[in-house]
Enzyme design. Sequence first.
Site, PDB file in Angstrom:
ATOM      1  N   GLU A 170       0.815  -1.214   0.000  1.00  0.00           N
ATOM      2  CA  GLU A 170       0.000   0.000   0.000  1.00  0.00           C
ATOM      3  C   GLU A 170       0.852   1.269   0.000  1.00  0.00           C
ATOM      4  OE1 GLU A 170      -2.634  -0.715   3.383  1.00  0.00           O
ATOM      5  OE2 GLU A 170      -4.021  -1.814   2.089  1.00  0.00           O
TER       6      GLU A 170
ATOM      7  N   ASP B  60      -8.459  -8.976   4.068  1.00  0.00           N
ATOM      8  CA  ASP B  60      -8.214  -7.896   5.014  1.00  0.00           C
ATOM      9  C   ASP B  60      -9.294  -7.828   6.095  1.00  0.00           C
ATOM     10  OD1 ASP B  60      -6.999  -5.752   6.164  1.00  0.00           O
ATOM     11  OD2 ASP B  60      -7.607  -4.280   4.671  1.00  0.00           O
TER      12      ASP B  60
ATOM     13  N   GLU C  98     -12.412  -2.576  12.236  1.00  0.00           N
ATOM     14  CA  GLU C  98     -12.456  -1.817  10.988  1.00  0.00           C
ATOM     15  C   GLU C  98     -13.621  -2.222  10.078  1.00  0.00           C
ATOM     16  OE1 GLU C  98      -8.760  -1.913   8.862  1.00  0.00           O
ATOM     17  OE2 GLU C  98      -9.601  -0.906   7.092  1.00  0.00           O
TER      18      GLU C  98
HETATM   19  C1  GCU Z   1      -6.048  -2.232   5.913  1.00  0.00           C
HETATM   20  C2  GCU Z   1      -6.369  -0.895   6.507  1.00  0.00           C
HETATM   21  C3  GCU Z   1      -5.223   0.054   6.403  1.00  0.00           C
HETATM   22  C4  GCU Z   1      -3.967  -0.600   6.972  1.00  0.00           C
HETATM   23  C5  GCU Z   1      -3.717  -1.929   6.303  1.00  0.00           C
HETATM   24  C6  GCU Z   1      -2.577  -2.712   6.921  1.00  0.00           C
HETATM   25  O1  GCU Z   1      -5.948  -2.131   4.521  1.00  0.00           O
HETATM   26  O2  GCU Z   1      -7.505  -0.350   5.877  1.00  0.00           O
HETATM   27  O3  GCU Z   1      -5.553   1.212   7.095  1.00  0.00           O
HETATM   28  O4  GCU Z   1      -2.872   0.218   6.829  1.00  0.00           O
HETATM   29  O5  GCU Z   1      -4.855  -2.730   6.425  1.00  0.00           O
HETATM   30  O6  GCU Z   1      -2.860  -3.714   7.572  1.00  0.00           O
HETATM   31  O7  GCU Z   1      -1.421  -2.380   6.739  1.00  0.00           O
END
Ligand code: GCU
Length: 662
Positions: free
Chosen positions: A270, A349, A377
Amino acid sequence: MGFEQAWLSYQKRETCGVVKNIDRIYASLQNPVIRSGAEELQAAFAGIIGNEPVLYADSEYEPGEGTIRLLVKEGLKAEGYHLFEEKGEITVEAPDANGILYGVFELIRHLQLGKNLNGKDITKEPVMPLRMLNHWDNMDGSIERGYSGNSFFFEDNQILVNDRIVTYARLLASAGINATVINNVNVKDSATWLITDRYFEDLSRFSQILGDYGIKLFLSLNYAAPMELGELNSADPLDEKVKSWWKHKMEEVFRAVPNLGGFLIKADSEGRPGPFTYNRTHADGANMLAEAVEPYGGLIIWRCFVYNCRQDWRDRKTDRARSGYDNFIGLDGSFRDNVILQIKNGPMDFQVREPVHPLFGGLTRTNQMLEVQIAQEYTGQQRHVCYLIPMFKEVLAFRTYVKETDDTVADIVSGKTFQQTRCGMAAVANTGNDDNWTGHDLAAANLYGFGRLAFEPELTAEEIAAEWITLTYGTDETVKEELLFILMNSWPAYEKYTAPLGIGWMVNPNYHYGPNVDGYEYDRWGTYHRADHQGIGVDRSHSGTGYAALYREPNARIYNAPETCPEELLLFFHHMPYNYKLRSGKTILQYIYDTHFEGVELVDEMVSRFEKLKGKLPDQVYERAMERFLHQKKHSREWRDQINTYFYRKTGIPDDRGRTIY
Ligand code: GCU
């Protein structure tokens, strides 16, 4: 803001037997962890029984009635304890200070639960070596996916060292948690500087407080720190200059910050930096850091949450569910001994329902840790009640077939399967600076429950919930019965009124709250349901993305065919027509309608049961939780109606019971 004591509010309780007469505690008080235990006992006796025992050094020990002795003694596994009563004297024996502390909390639980200690003889050893929280707190005070206020670790780019941290440490220790990562895995801005002298002094004080309760401090690292701290122009793990930068850095950090356990790293995920930039592998990256922390006994915990977050929704070949496996399986056996791979419970996730991550059972020569999320979440964000311990129990009990026996996820992450000691379980934390720590009062059951589960995975979800209820709210039977019903039905209810049959998502993008069936359907995140007017689901069988084959037999075969696939995961693994008949004889469409009505009915029942607790719970707790329950009531209807309406409009097929769909 103030803060409450959660399950450690030592209110007066009915007690019985030997504990009524305790007036002396003997312990090696020069050890800070044992001292914490002894002082905790004093406070607990003072509050619960109304009589505060006096502390004495162990060198002054004299046997006799009315005595508690905390004694370090070889024999059990690290952090285990032996608690027993004999002739009016209570002894906690343990091989180390943490074991003493956990034995003390077992004793205190007995007081709080009103259980008799006379003649008791209890031996326990923690099943998971690492029992860890991962906080996603940012240094500006915000919390990524935080649903209970702001951070109580950080504010305005400063570290907060205060009483709340002491209570935090006590809460963790009482639940058996022995490690915590205090900053977000997405390490940016000031957080990159946590490993510099800008923060050493505060960090060191902070870390000592945790250390007094047997909790190791961990930090999330920025993989690009050698560049961002301004010194190098590369973070290539095979570059000698980079290696030596990290070696010096680690020497400096471990010297300045006592009680540091190591680091957690999110790399190449990400948008975070990582070894891919230099055409290196995750093993190259992790091993380089592991070598640097090795001299100090440090651990590198490396996350496997790595996937392509720039997917094209038109592309049906790329499968995000495969990515963790595909990125790491080829590296099995190539990580250093002090590296642990941290794997989310499922391949996507933290959805309300996912299959177990196929890396569990795939990897055989790598230290592994299970990552779960108690921050809700995707499970109601601590506005809906959702007790997650039953879900974690299912994950832990999953048979991987990596061996003939001792092959469950629990066996793997407790070190039993492959005789490992560097392994365990981590939870993305659900705390914030709200007075009650977790926003929803009932969400504290997940925090407490996570620790207890990691220590003793054989406890049932009901046992843990019942324990938490009594510790927190006392021994009233109605309170216990109703809250137990609510907690135990909360995950099933949430699953019923949200995305059906394992398909997941269907939430508002970014916030991940509230229904939005197509919210992620045409997005870049790899999270699709592929619904059309005839059917829904993702084909992950051999005719689709082949994901099902990543499991060992018989799991691969079971998942591969709709007839054998567990129904709660049917749409995760298969694209199915709406008129496909489930084992119950119901069509998928009718099942969707029914479960959505049922989910809302369950919420209504939960709320009416909670109403019975007015006057039995502290007013403030009742009011706070009731406000959230009323929201959940409305919001679960929003979920029900949007999901049902979506499928009704896609198919034109009405509910066979004629209920209102829009
Ligand atoms: C999810 C979450 C993110 C987080 C990511 C992670 O995608 O929405 O906010 O950073 O998990 O576990 O790194």
